[in-house]
Design a protein around this motif. Sequence first.
Motif, PDB file in Angstrom:
ATOM      1  N   ASP A  91      33.639 -16.823  -8.043  1.00 20.64           N
ATOM      2  CA  ASP A  91      32.112 -17.060  -7.771  1.00 20.64           C
ATOM      3  C   ASP A  91      31.240 -15.877  -8.368  1.00 20.64           C
ATOM      4  O   ASP A  91      31.821 -14.797  -8.540  1.00 20.64           O
ATOM      5  CB  ASP A  91      31.949 -17.052  -6.390  1.00 20.64           C
ATOM      6  N   GLU A  92      30.027 -16.330  -8.693  1.00 20.08           N
ATOM      7  CA  GLU A  92      29.222 -15.224  -9.177  1.00 20.08           C
ATOM      8  C   GLU A  92      28.781 -14.151  -8.426  1.00 20.08           C
ATOM      9  O   GLU A  92      28.649 -14.524  -7.149  1.00 20.08           O
ATOM     10  CB  GLU A  92      27.986 -16.085  -9.781  1.00 20.08           C
ATOM     11  N   GLU A  93      28.820 -12.942  -8.416  1.00 18.64           N
ATOM     12  CA  GLU A  93      28.441 -11.952  -7.688  1.00 18.64           C
ATOM     13  C   GLU A  93      26.906 -11.622  -7.688  1.00 18.64           C
ATOM     14  O   GLU A  93      26.512 -11.255  -8.921  1.00 18.64           O
ATOM     15  CB  GLU A  93      29.399 -10.615  -8.025  1.00 18.64           C
ATOM     16  N   SER A 104      21.565 -16.116 -11.108  1.00 18.51           N
ATOM     17  CA  SER A 104      23.093 -16.076 -10.524  1.00 18.51           C
ATOM     18  C   SER A 104      23.366 -17.236  -9.922  1.00 18.51           C
ATOM     19  O   SER A 104      24.463 -17.959 -10.070  1.00 18.51           O
ATOM     20  CB  SER A 104      23.377 -14.869  -9.700  1.00 18.51           C
ATOM     21  N   LEU A 107      23.595 -20.132 -12.118  1.00 20.31           N
ATOM     22  CA  LEU A 107      24.884 -20.016 -12.802  1.00 20.31           C
ATOM     23  C   LEU A 107      26.152 -20.557 -12.073  1.00 20.31           C
ATOM     24  O   LEU A 107      26.929 -21.319 -12.551  1.00 20.31           O
ATOM     25  CB  LEU A 107      25.053 -18.529 -13.469  1.00 20.31           C
ATOM     26  N   GLN A 108      26.129 -19.964 -10.680  1.00 23.71           N
ATOM     27  CA  GLN A 108      27.113 -20.455 -10.019  1.00 23.71           C
ATOM     28  C   GLN A 108      27.291 -21.969  -9.807  1.00 23.71           C
ATOM     29  O   GLN A 108      28.268 -22.679  -9.821  1.00 23.71           O
ATOM     30  CB  GLN A 108      26.809 -19.684  -8.443  1.00 23.71           C
ATOM     31  N   ILE A 112      29.868 -22.572 -12.782  1.00 21.58           N
ATOM     32  CA  ILE A 112      31.136 -22.111 -12.269  1.00 21.58           C
ATOM     33  C   ILE A 112      31.627 -23.384 -11.284  1.00 21.58           C
ATOM     34  O   ILE A 112      32.587 -23.519 -11.571  1.00 21.58           O
ATOM     35  CB  ILE A 112      30.822 -20.957 -11.557  1.00 21.58           C
TER      36      ILE A 112
END
Length: 148
Positions: A91-93, A104, A107-108, A112
């Motif tokens: 997962d995106e941090e 983010s 993006l997740q 992702i």
Amino acid sequence: MKLSKRGRYALRALVYLSLNSDKEKMTLSKIAKENDISTKYLEQIFSNLKRSGIVKSVAGINGGYLLARPSTDISVEDVLNAVEGDYKIEDEEISENCMVKGISKALQRLVIDRINEETGKVIKHVTLRKLADEYSNTDRDADEMYYI
């Protein structure tokens, strides 16, 4: 995401086992030799596969390995989980100091999560039997060289 050598070797060895184990139990040395995999490395892989209930071993002079359940019931996902653990992209941090957390999150959600979902669909539905059938439907002789 990258399909590691460990995952590829496990899948190759299991497809080979599924194609041949109905005739006889297969030794790791034979599987390793036929697939050009180190026997020591294959021992480690098969230890995980056995612990996960994908293969079973039979001791003794005529011993070897067999699939623990039908090849139609063993998915690529089962194998990858057994030898690699989680196959998903992490997962995106999002850092507490990040000023644009929405990037983010986007993006997740849009990359992702979608990659993980689609990858999951593929590896859940491809079984050892499907891989073996695909192999059987290809020209096996293309793997071998003949000299005249």
